[in-house]
Design a protein around this motif. Structure first.
Motif, PDB file in Angstrom:
ATOM      1  N   THR A 162       0.714   6.754  -1.856  1.00 20.05           N
ATOM      2  CA  THR A 162       1.407   6.700  -0.565  1.00 20.05           C
ATOM      3  C   THR A 162       0.503   7.200   0.555  1.00 20.05           C
ATOM      4  OG1 THR A 162       3.443   7.197  -1.743  1.00 20.05           O
ATOM      5  CG2 THR A 162       3.506   7.357   0.646  1.00 20.05           C
ATOM      6  N   LEU A 163      -0.154   8.334   0.319  1.00 14.76           N
ATOM      7  CA  LEU A 163      -1.044   8.885   1.349  1.00 14.76           C
ATOM      8  C   LEU A 163      -2.133   7.872   1.697  1.00 14.76           C
ATOM      9  CD1 LEU A 163      -1.632  12.620   0.307  1.00 14.76           C
ATOM     10  CD2 LEU A 163      -0.055  11.705   2.014  1.00 14.76           C
ATOM     11  N   ILE A 220       8.348  10.260  15.820  1.00 13.52           N
ATOM     12  CA  ILE A 220       7.289  10.410  14.814  1.00 13.52           C
ATOM     13  C   ILE A 220       7.753   9.829  13.480  1.00 13.52           C
ATOM     14  CG2 ILE A 220       5.825  12.045  13.576  1.00 13.52           C
ATOM     15  CD1 ILE A 220       6.203  13.957  15.993  1.00 13.52           C
ATOM     16  N   PHE A 277       6.670   6.944 -15.196  1.00 10.94           N
ATOM     17  CA  PHE A 277       7.033   8.007 -14.248  1.00 10.94           C
ATOM     18  C   PHE A 277       5.822   8.880 -13.957  1.00 10.94           C
ATOM     19  CE2 PHE A 277       8.730  12.367 -13.552  1.00 10.94           C
ATOM     20  CZ  PHE A 277       9.375  12.119 -12.344  1.00 10.94           C
ATOM     21  N   GLN A 283      14.656  10.210 -12.168  1.00 12.11           N
ATOM     22  CA  GLN A 283      13.214  10.013 -11.997  1.00 12.11           C
ATOM     23  C   GLN A 283      12.930   9.032 -10.876  1.00 12.11           C
ATOM     24  OE1 GLN A 283      12.213   8.916 -16.070  1.00 12.11           O
ATOM     25  NE2 GLN A 283      11.140  10.872 -16.346  1.00 12.11           N
ATOM     26  N   GLN A 284      13.738   7.967 -10.773  1.00 12.19           N
ATOM     27  CA  GLN A 284      13.564   6.992  -9.697  1.00 12.19           C
ATOM     28  C   GLN A 284      13.749   7.662  -8.338  1.00 12.19           C
ATOM     29  OE1 GLN A 284      16.364   3.880 -10.666  1.00 12.19           O
ATOM     30  NE2 GLN A 284      14.810   2.703 -11.766  1.00 12.19           N
ATOM     31  N   HIS A 338      -1.414   5.910   9.675  1.00 16.69           N
ATOM     32  CA  HIS A 338      -0.485   6.622  10.569  1.00 16.69           C
ATOM     33  C   HIS A 338      -1.137   7.841  11.213  1.00 16.69           C
ATOM     34  CE1 HIS A 338       2.921   4.849   7.926  1.00 16.69           C
ATOM     35  NE2 HIS A 338       2.758   4.108   9.006  1.00 16.69           N
ATOM     36  N   LEU A 339      -2.111   8.442  10.520  1.00 19.32           N
ATOM     37  CA  LEU A 339      -2.803   9.609  11.094  1.00 19.32           C
ATOM     38  C   LEU A 339      -3.441   9.232  12.425  1.00 19.32           C
ATOM     39  CD1 LEU A 339      -4.579  10.900   7.856  1.00 19.32           C
ATOM     40  CD2 LEU A 339      -2.684  12.024   9.036  1.00 19.32           C
ATOM     41  N   LEU A 354       8.589   1.959  -9.178  1.00 22.90           N
ATOM     42  CA  LEU A 354       9.814   2.325  -9.883  1.00 22.90           C
ATOM     43  C   LEU A 354       9.909   1.661 -11.257  1.00 22.90           C
ATOM     44  CD1 LEU A 354      12.498   2.239  -7.041  1.00 22.90           C
ATOM     45  CD2 LEU A 354      11.437   4.218  -8.102  1.00 22.90           C
ATOM     46  N   VAL A 367       9.195  11.353  -3.279  1.00 22.18           N
ATOM     47  CA  VAL A 367       7.758  11.581  -3.162  1.00 22.18           C
ATOM     48  C   VAL A 367       7.126  10.588  -2.175  1.00 22.18           C
ATOM     49  CG1 VAL A 367       5.612  11.211  -4.453  1.00 22.18           C
ATOM     50  CG2 VAL A 367       7.367  12.722  -5.367  1.00 22.18           C
ATOM     51  N   VAL A 368       7.570   9.313  -2.252  1.00 19.39           N
ATOM     52  CA  VAL A 368       7.028   8.298  -1.336  1.00 19.39           C
ATOM     53  C   VAL A 368       7.446   8.612   0.108  1.00 19.39           C
ATOM     54  CG1 VAL A 368       7.093   5.847  -0.700  1.00 19.39           C
ATOM     55  CG2 VAL A 368       6.889   6.498  -3.096  1.00 19.39           C
ATOM     56  N   VAL A 369       8.704   9.035   0.294  1.00 15.67           N
ATOM     57  CA  VAL A 369       9.161   9.417   1.636  1.00 15.67           C
ATOM     58  C   VAL A 369       8.307  10.582   2.153  1.00 15.67           C
ATOM     59  CG1 VAL A 369      11.061  10.403   2.977  1.00 15.67           C
ATOM     60  CG2 VAL A 369      11.529   8.619   1.298  1.00 15.67           C
ATOM     61  N   ASN A 392      -0.696   4.734   3.608  1.00 13.28           N
ATOM     62  CA  ASN A 392      -0.179   5.042   4.945  1.00 13.28           C
ATOM     63  C   ASN A 392      -1.119   5.878   5.811  1.00 13.28           C
ATOM     64  OD1 ASN A 392       2.221   3.629   4.778  1.00 13.28           O
ATOM     65  ND2 ASN A 392       3.248   5.291   3.692  1.00 13.28           N
ATOM     66  N   GLY A 399       5.282  11.561   1.259  1.00 13.17           N
ATOM     67  CA  GLY A 399       3.909  11.131   1.536  1.00 13.17           C
ATOM     68  C   GLY A 399       3.820  10.400   2.866  1.00 13.17           C
ATOM     69  N   THR A 400       4.763   9.484   3.098  1.00 15.60           N
ATOM     70  CA  THR A 400       4.776   8.720   4.348  1.00 15.60           C
ATOM     71  C   THR A 400       4.944   9.650   5.543  1.00 15.60           C
ATOM     72  OG1 THR A 400       5.770   6.853   3.176  1.00 15.60           O
ATOM     73  CG2 THR A 400       5.897   6.820   5.566  1.00 15.60           C
ATOM     74  N   MET A 401       5.869  10.604   5.430  1.00 17.45           N
ATOM     75  CA  MET A 401       6.146  11.500   6.557  1.00 17.45           C
ATOM     76  C   MET A 401       4.968  12.442   6.831  1.00 17.45           C
ATOM     77  SD  MET A 401       8.627  10.374   7.917  1.00 17.45           S
ATOM     78  CE  MET A 401       9.353   8.855   7.321  1.00 17.45           C
ATOM     79  N   ILE A 402       4.260  12.828   5.772  1.00 15.57           N
ATOM     80  CA  ILE A 402       3.067  13.657   5.992  1.00 15.57           C
ATOM     81  C   ILE A 402       2.065  12.905   6.869  1.00 15.57           C
ATOM     82  CG2 ILE A 402       0.998  14.597   4.852  1.00 15.57           C
ATOM     83  CD1 ILE A 402       2.848  15.485   2.559  1.00 15.57           C
ATOM     84  N   THR A 403       1.850  11.606   6.560  1.00 17.56           N
ATOM     85  CA  THR A 403       0.869  10.858   7.361  1.00 17.56           C
ATOM     86  C   THR A 403       1.344  10.691   8.803  1.00 17.56           C
ATOM     87  OG1 THR A 403       1.798   8.694   6.765  1.00 17.56           O
ATOM     88  CG2 THR A 403       0.053   9.561   5.350  1.00 17.56           C
ATOM     89  N   ARG A 404       2.658  10.693   9.010  1.00 15.02           N
ATOM     90  CA  ARG A 404       3.143  10.524  10.391  1.00 15.02           C
ATOM     91  C   ARG A 404       3.193  11.844  11.166  1.00 15.02           C
ATOM     92  NH1 ARG A 404       7.811   5.952   9.254  1.00 15.02           N
ATOM     93  NH2 ARG A 404       6.334   4.263   8.975  1.00 15.02           N
ATOM     94  N   PHE A 405       3.561  12.929  10.489  1.00 15.57           N
ATOM     95  CA  PHE A 405       3.778  14.194  11.202  1.00 15.57           C
ATOM     96  C   PHE A 405       2.528  15.069  11.310  1.00 15.57           C
ATOM     97  CE2 PHE A 405       8.215  13.127  10.661  1.00 15.57           C
ATOM     98  CZ  PHE A 405       8.818  13.709  11.766  1.00 15.57           C
ATOM     99  N   ILE A 438      12.099   5.494   3.960  1.00 17.40           N
ATOM    100  CA  ILE A 438      10.637   5.328   3.956  1.00 17.40           C
ATOM    101  C   ILE A 438      10.220   4.650   5.264  1.00 17.40           C
ATOM    102  CG2 ILE A 438       8.643   4.406   2.732  1.00 17.40           C
ATOM    103  CD1 ILE A 438      10.313   4.352   0.180  1.00 17.40           C
ATOM    104  N   PHE A 468       2.437   9.829  -5.096  1.00 15.63           N
ATOM    105  CA  PHE A 468       2.193  10.593  -3.878  1.00 15.63           C
ATOM    106  C   PHE A 468       0.839  10.232  -3.257  1.00 15.63           C
ATOM    107  CE2 PHE A 468       0.759  14.611  -1.823  1.00 15.63           C
ATOM    108  CZ  PHE A 468       1.716  14.659  -0.820  1.00 15.63           C
ATOM    109  N   LEU A 479      13.323  10.752  -7.651  1.00 13.22           N
ATOM    110  CA  LEU A 479      12.172  11.625  -7.430  1.00 13.22           C
ATOM    111  C   LEU A 479      10.973  10.845  -6.884  1.00 13.22           C
ATOM    112  CD1 LEU A 479      12.664  14.618  -9.048  1.00 13.22           C
ATOM    113  CD2 LEU A 479      10.214  14.179  -9.213  1.00 13.22           C
ATOM    114  N   ILE A 480      10.728   9.667  -7.453  1.00 14.68           N
ATOM    115  CA  ILE A 480       9.617   8.833  -6.978  1.00 14.68           C
ATOM    116  C   ILE A 480       9.852   8.450  -5.517  1.00 14.68           C
ATOM    117  CG2 ILE A 480       8.512   6.551  -7.199  1.00 14.68           C
ATOM    118  CD1 ILE A 480       7.563   8.339  -9.363  1.00 14.68           C
ATOM    119  N   ILE A 481      11.098   8.065  -5.198  1.00 12.70           N
ATOM    120  CA  ILE A 481      11.389   7.663  -3.818  1.00 12.70           C
ATOM    121  C   ILE A 481      11.197   8.858  -2.877  1.00 12.70           C
ATOM    122  CG2 ILE A 481      13.196   6.823  -2.249  1.00 12.70           C
ATOM    123  CD1 ILE A 481      14.307   5.203  -4.626  1.00 12.70           C
TER     124      ILE A 481
END
Lengths: 235, 110
Positions: free
Chosen positions: A78-79, A107, A69, B5-6, A85-86, A65, B12-14, A82, B16-22, A52, A75, B8-10
Motif C-alpha cells: 500500500t505504501l 487530506i 493472510f 482477517q479480511q 500522495h506524499l 483478500l 491495514v490498506v486504509v 500510494n 497505509g493509504t492514510m499515512i501517505t496522505r497525512f 480507502i 501494508f 484486518l487486511i482492509i
C-alpha cells in the motif's frame, strides 16, 4: 458562509468535476463488477470505496483478500502504490492552510483527481477556496462510491459497449498536463516529470516504476534548485 | 482467509493509504515555518507530478504492435490539438475519449 454562498461554491465546483463524474462512474462500476466477480458481496466494494478511496489500491486490495493472510506485505505494498500522495501533500501544504476543520477531510479524500483539480484551479474572489476544495473532494467521493455501489449491485444489467471509456482518466491527466504547460513560463519541471517517468517505466516496468520515478524527480528538481533561483523562476 | 482477517487486511490498506496522505501535513505542521527546500518542492512538484500521472495512466500501453499503441497515440494527439485550439477542458476530454472508444470498438478490432 451563508447558504447562498454554499450554493454558489457548489455551482462553481460541479462543472470542474464533470470529467471525474464520467471517469469515476465508469471505473467505480468496473470496480464493483470486479469485486463481484471475485465473489465479494456489495458491502466489501462499497465500504472499501468509502474508507480507502484510492482507485488503483482498491483493485489491488481485492486480490490481496484472495491471497494468503499477510498484513505486513499488504501494508508495504500500500505504501508503495500510494507513495505519490506524499508529493501531493507537499504541494498542498500551503493551499490547505487555514481551511479549519475541513482540512482533515481534504487530506483524507486527496485522490489523484481531487489533487489535480484543487491544485490547478484559481477560484474567483467571491468563492471561498477552502469550501471549493471541500466540495470538489466530496463530489468526487460521491461519484466513486456511487459508481462502486451501482457496479456491485447491478453488474449483470450493463449492456452498452463501454470499451475504451476508461480512457477518460488518461484524457483528464493529459489535459491537466497541457493546461499547466500553457501556464508555466519554464517547462523544466514538466519535462523532468515526463522523462524521469518514461525512463523508469522502461527500466522497471509498469508495476514498479513509480518509486524510482519519484526519487529521480526529487533528485533532478533538487539539482536544479540553484539554477531556478538564480533565474528567479521562483520567488 | 476468515472475515476477521479480511477486515484486518482492509484496515491495514486504509492505514497505509492514510499515512501517505497525512504524513507531509504531520511533519510540516501549521505552526512552524515550512523549510525553504520543502516550499520550493511544493512550488515545482505539481508540474512534474502531472507528467508522472500521464505516464502512469498510460503505463500499460505496449509497443509490440501498431494496434496496441496507435489508438492511445492518436487519441492523445487529438486531445493536444483540441486543447490548443479550443482551450476547453470538457471538449478536449470528451473529444479524446469518444475518439478513443470509436478507435478501439470499430477500427482496431482484434
Amino acid at each position: 458562509m451563508t447558504f447562498d454562498n454554499h450554493i454558489a461554491t457548489l455551482k462553481y465546483a460541479f462543472p470542474k468535476t464533470i470529467p471525474i463524474l464520467a471517469g469515476f462512474m465508469f471505473l467505480g462500476i468496473s470496480y464493483g463488477i470486479y469485486m463481484n466477480s471475485l465473489g465479494f458481496g456489495p458491502a466489501y466494494a462499497i465500504l472499501m470505496s468509502i474508507f480507502i478511496f484510492a482507485g488503483s489500491m482498491e483493485f489491488v486490495a481485492g486480490s490481496l483478500l484472495l491471497g494468503p493472510f499477510s498484513p505486513l506485505s499488504a501494508f508495504f505494498l500500500t505504501l508503495m502504490i500510494n507513495a505519490r500522495h506524499l508529493f501531493y501533500g507537499i504541494a498542498m501544504l500551503d493551499k490547505f492552510k487555514d481551511t479549519g476543520r475541513k482540512k482533515t477531510y481534504l487530506i483524507y479524500g486527496m485522490c489523484d483527481e481531487s489533487f489535480v483539480i484543487n491544485s490547478t484551479t484559481d477560484v474567483p474572489a467571491y468563492i471561498n477556496k477552502g469550501w471549493f476544495m471541500f466540495y470538489v473532494t466530496f463530489l468526487n467521493q460521491i461519484y466513486w462510491v456511487g459508481g462502486t455501489t451501482l457496479g456491485s449491485l447491478f453488474s449483470s444489467a450493463i449492456s452498452f459497449n463501454t470499451d475504451g471509456l476508461e480512457f477518460v482518466m488518461v484524457a483528464l491527466f493529459v489535459v491537466i498536463f497541457l493546461d499547466q504547460w500553457m501556464k508555466e513560463r519554464y517547462h523544466v519541471s514538466s519535462v523532468i516529470g515526463v522523462t524521469s517517468s518514461v525512463l523508469c517505466l522502461a527500466l522497471f516496468g509498469p508495476d514498479n516504476f513509480i518509486i524510482p520515478a519519484m526519487i529521480l524527480i526529487l533528485v533532478a528538481l533538487s539539482a536544479i534548485k540553484r539554477i531556478l533561483e538564480k533565474r528567479e523562476v521562483i520567488s | 482467509m476468515s472475515v476477521t482477517q479480511q477486515i484486518l487486511i482492509i484496515v491495514v490498506v486504509v492505514a497505509g493509504t492514510m499515512i501517505t496522505r497525512f504524513l507531509p501535513f504531520l511533519i510540516f505542521s501549521q505552526d512552524k515555518e515550512t523549510p525553504q527546500y520543502i516550499k520550493y518542492l511544493g512550488y515545482v512538484l505539481p508540474s512534474a507530478v502531472f507528467g508522472l500521472l500521464v505516464v502512469y495512466a498510460l503505463r500499460n500501453v505496449s509497443f509490440t504492435g501498431f494496434g496496441s499503441f496507435l489508438p492511445e497515440s492518436l487519441a492523445v494527439g487529438l486531445i493536444v490539438i483540441l486543447h490548443y485550439w479550443k482551450k476547453n477542458m470538457l471538449i478536449s476530454i470528451a473529444g479524446g475519449t469518444i475518439f478513443y472508444m470509436i478507435l478501439v470498438q470499430f477500427v482496431f478490432i482484434y
